[in-house]
Design a protein around this motif. Structure first.
Motif: not given
Length: 166
Positions: A68-81
Motif C-alpha cells: 500500500e501507499r506509504r508502506e515499505t515492502a517489509v511492512e507489507a510483508l509483516a502485515k500480510e503474514l
C-alpha cells in the motif's frame, strides 16, 4: 559550494521544487504506473512451509498481498503474514527475487521473500478471505498446491533457476 542538483535536498528545498518533484512522481505513476506486491516462503522451526487457500481463487498459495501507499515492502510483508496466518518473523526476511506477474495485470510485480523460523501466534481461523491456512512438510504438499508455488519452492531448493515471471 552550491549544489548542482536541480532540487536541493532537505530543508533548503523550496515549495516550487517540492511541487515539481511531486508532479514528476504523479506523471511517472500515470505513464509508467505499476503495482507491486509481496509473497513469502515461510518456514517454521521444523522446516515446514506455510500455505494459504483463499476463498476467491483456487489452490494453495504462498502468503502475501499488495504493498500500500506509504508502506515499505517489509511492512507489507509483516502485515500480510499477520493477517493471513497469524505469523511473525523469527529471522529477518530475505529478498530472493522480483517477478513480473502478468496473470494479475500488465503492470504487476511481486517481491519474493524467504522467511525462516516464523512463528504462528494463534491458529488462523477461516474467514471470507482465507478458507484454510497451515504448515506442510515439503514432501507432503496438499493437493491443489499451485504451479507457481511449486516453482518457487523448486527455485529455493536450487532445482530450477529463478524466473523473471511469476
Amino acid at each position: 559550494m552550491e549544489s548542482k542538483m536541480p532540487f536541493p535536498e532537505g530543508p533548503r528545498r523550496g515549495l516550487a521544487a517540492r511541487l515539481a518533484l511531486r508532479l514528476a512522481h504523479v506523471c511517472f505513476a500515470w505513464t509508467r504506473g505499476m503495482t507491486m506486491g509481496v509473497r513469502a516462503a515461510c518456514f517454521d522451526e521444523a522446516g515446514r512451509i506455510f500455505l494459504v487457500r483463499h476463498s476467491y481463487v483456487p489452490g494453495w498459495h504462498l502468503p502475501g498481498g499488495g504493498i500500500e501507499r506509504r508502506e515499505t515492502a517489509v511492512e507489507a510483508l509483516a502485515k500480510e503474514l499477520r493477517e493471513e496466518g497469524n505469523l511473525v518473523f523469527g529471522a529477518p526476511p530475505v529478498l530472493l527475487n522480483v517477478y513480473f506477474n502478468r496473470q494479475t495485470s500488465k503492470r504487476d510485480h511481486v517481491l519474493f521473500y524467504r522467511c525462516d523460523r516464523v512463528r504462528q501466534t494463534a491458529p488462523r481461523r477461516s474467514d471470507r478471505e482465507i478458507v484454510e491456512a497451515a504448515f506442510f512438510r515439503l514432501d507432503e504438499l496438499p493437493a491443489g498446491t499451485t504451479a507457481a508455488t511449486r516453482r518457487r519452492l523448486e527455485e529455493i531448493a536450487g532445482r530450477a533457476p529463478f524466473s523473471d515471471v511469476w
